[in-house]
Enzyme design. Structure first.
Site, PDB file in Angstrom:
ATOM      1  N   GLY A 153       1.323  -1.207   0.026  1.00 27.17           N
ATOM      2  CA  GLY A 153      -0.083  -0.591   0.484  1.00 27.17           C
ATOM      3  C   GLY A 153       0.957   0.633  -0.418  1.00 27.17           C
ATOM      4  O   GLY A 153       2.061   1.243   0.178  1.00 27.17           O
ATOM      5  N   GLN A 169       3.260   9.521   1.492  1.00 31.99           N
ATOM      6  CA  GLN A 169       4.719   9.349   1.260  1.00 31.99           C
ATOM      7  C   GLN A 169       5.342   9.258   0.130  1.00 31.99           C
ATOM      8  O   GLN A 169       6.327   9.000   0.127  1.00 31.99           O
ATOM      9  CB  GLN A 169       4.212   7.496   1.181  1.00 31.99           C
ATOM     10  CG  GLN A 169       3.626   7.246   2.547  1.00 31.99           C
ATOM     11  CD  GLN A 169       3.333   5.394   3.073  1.00 31.99           C
ATOM     12  OE1 GLN A 169       2.544   4.763   2.830  1.00 31.99           O
ATOM     13  NE2 GLN A 169       4.314   4.459   3.024  1.00 31.99           N
ATOM     14  N   CYS A 220       5.261  -0.501   7.427  1.00 34.34           N
ATOM     15  CA  CYS A 220       5.511   0.701   6.463  1.00 34.34           C
ATOM     16  C   CYS A 220       6.172   1.475   5.631  1.00 34.34           C
ATOM     17  O   CYS A 220       7.849   1.868   6.162  1.00 34.34           O
ATOM     18  CB  CYS A 220       5.291   1.642   7.643  1.00 34.34           C
ATOM     19  SG  CYS A 220       4.702   3.937   6.981  1.00 34.34           S
ATOM     20  N   LEU A 221       6.541   1.599   4.525  1.00 33.86           N
ATOM     21  CA  LEU A 221       7.346   2.007   3.400  1.00 33.86           C
ATOM     22  C   LEU A 221       7.670   2.956   4.065  1.00 33.86           C
ATOM     23  O   LEU A 221       9.004   3.238   3.931  1.00 33.86           O
ATOM     24  CB  LEU A 221       6.386   1.803   1.932  1.00 33.86           C
ATOM     25  CG  LEU A 221       6.376   1.256   2.036  1.00 33.86           C
ATOM     26  CD1 LEU A 221       5.904   0.793   0.053  1.00 33.86           C
ATOM     27  CD2 LEU A 221       7.048   0.014   2.016  1.00 33.86           C
ATOM     28  N   HIS A 273      -4.456   1.033   7.570  1.00 30.85           N
ATOM     29  CA  HIS A 273      -3.385   1.446   7.780  1.00 30.85           C
ATOM     30  C   HIS A 273      -3.518   2.358   6.435  1.00 30.85           C
ATOM     31  O   HIS A 273      -2.478   4.438   7.025  1.00 30.85           O
ATOM     32  CB  HIS A 273      -2.061   0.251   7.129  1.00 30.85           C
ATOM     33  CG  HIS A 273      -0.867   0.711   7.350  1.00 30.85           C
ATOM     34  ND1 HIS A 273      -0.158   0.254   8.419  1.00 30.85           N
ATOM     35  CD2 HIS A 273      -0.102   1.792   6.475  1.00 30.85           C
ATOM     36  CE1 HIS A 273       1.053   1.172   7.764  1.00 30.85           C
ATOM     37  NE2 HIS A 273       1.673   1.873   7.057  1.00 30.85           N
ATOM     38  N   GLU A 274      -3.903   2.405   4.969  1.00 30.85           N
ATOM     39  CA  GLU A 274      -3.758   3.877   4.084  1.00 30.85           C
ATOM     40  C   GLU A 274      -4.339   5.153   4.789  1.00 30.85           C
ATOM     41  O   GLU A 274      -4.053   6.245   4.436  1.00 30.85           O
ATOM     42  CB  GLU A 274      -3.711   2.873   2.964  1.00 30.85           C
ATOM     43  CG  GLU A 274      -2.712   1.959   2.145  1.00 30.85           C
ATOM     44  CD  GLU A 274      -1.788   2.574   2.931  1.00 30.85           C
ATOM     45  OE1 GLU A 274      -1.585   4.074   2.590  1.00 30.85           O
ATOM     46  OE2 GLU A 274      -0.691   1.403   2.557  1.00 30.85           O
ATOM     47  N   HIS A 300      -2.498   7.133   7.375  1.00 32.03           N
ATOM     48  CA  HIS A 300      -1.750   7.741   6.201  1.00 32.03           C
ATOM     49  C   HIS A 300      -2.662   9.309   6.227  1.00 32.03           C
ATOM     50  O   HIS A 300      -1.684  10.441   5.943  1.00 32.03           O
ATOM     51  CB  HIS A 300      -0.873   6.735   5.512  1.00 32.03           C
ATOM     52  CG  HIS A 300       0.080   6.390   5.634  1.00 32.03           C
ATOM     53  ND1 HIS A 300       1.178   7.310   6.201  1.00 32.03           N
ATOM     54  CD2 HIS A 300      -0.047   5.162   5.808  1.00 32.03           C
ATOM     55  CE1 HIS A 300       2.130   6.183   5.829  1.00 32.03           C
ATOM     56  NE2 HIS A 300       1.282   4.882   5.709  1.00 32.03           N
TER      57      HIS A 300
END
Ligand code: NI
Length: 170
Positions: free
Chosen positions: A48, A53, A94-95, A136-137, A140
């Site tokens: 994702g 990000q 997480c990235l 999660h997204e 963000h």
């Protein structure tokens, strides 16, 4: 340059709540931006990616929890949670926090409403990893990282892991 740099924990844009995206005004730029987002997510081997990000405060995220197998791409524009059910304690990463993982309790099932890349309102239902990715997204887009959801008393080892991992971030 389609693959964009991914912002990391500590950068202000990741703490910023994104305002709703005006689809009609933005749709011209959307195809190229989405191409970059898919390329960036795949290159970083994520499931994702949210606009903050790649440094953009847009209420836009993408998810594909099956990058290796049959791809199931979701584009989420202005996503809203319809319902959350159950509970699942699973590992999360997480990235924007590469190398940092922690167990985190999330809802096991999630139903979300969002516009897709064509401006069509869709409902996405996910269980397990997809439910986790949806939550999660959306976090963000509200300026939240998964570590913000870890109970205070469990946070110390995670903060240590961040300190170490940070040395290797770009
Ligand atoms: Ni993330």
């Amino acid at each position: 340059m389609p693959v964009r740099r991914i912002t990391k924990h500590g950068e202000k844009v990741l703490k910023t709540a994104c305002p709703p995206l005006d689809y009609a005004a933005f749709k011209g730029e959307l195809p190229d931006l989405l191409k970059d987002m898919w390329a960036s997510m795949q290159s970083a081997r994520g499931v994702g990616l949210a606009a903050p990000q790649i440094g953009l405060t847009l209420r836009l995220a993408i998810i594909d929890v099956k990058p290796e197998g049959k791809s199931e791409r979701h584009v989420l524009i202005n996503p809203e949670i319809v319902s959350l059910e159950g509970e699942l304690n699973d590992e999360e990463g997480c990235l924007s926090l590469p190398g940092v993982y922690s167990k985190l309790k999330r809802h096991a099932r999630a139903r979300v409403r969002a516009l897709d890349e064509n401006g069509v309102l869709r409902e996405i239902y996910g269980e397990g990893l997809l439910a986790r990715a949806l939550q999660h997204e959306i976090d963000h887009l509200d300026g939240k990282l998964f570590i913000d959801r870890i109970p205070f008393e469990e946070r110390l080892p995670v903060l240590d892991a961040i300190k170490k991992a940070k040395l290797g971030w770009d």
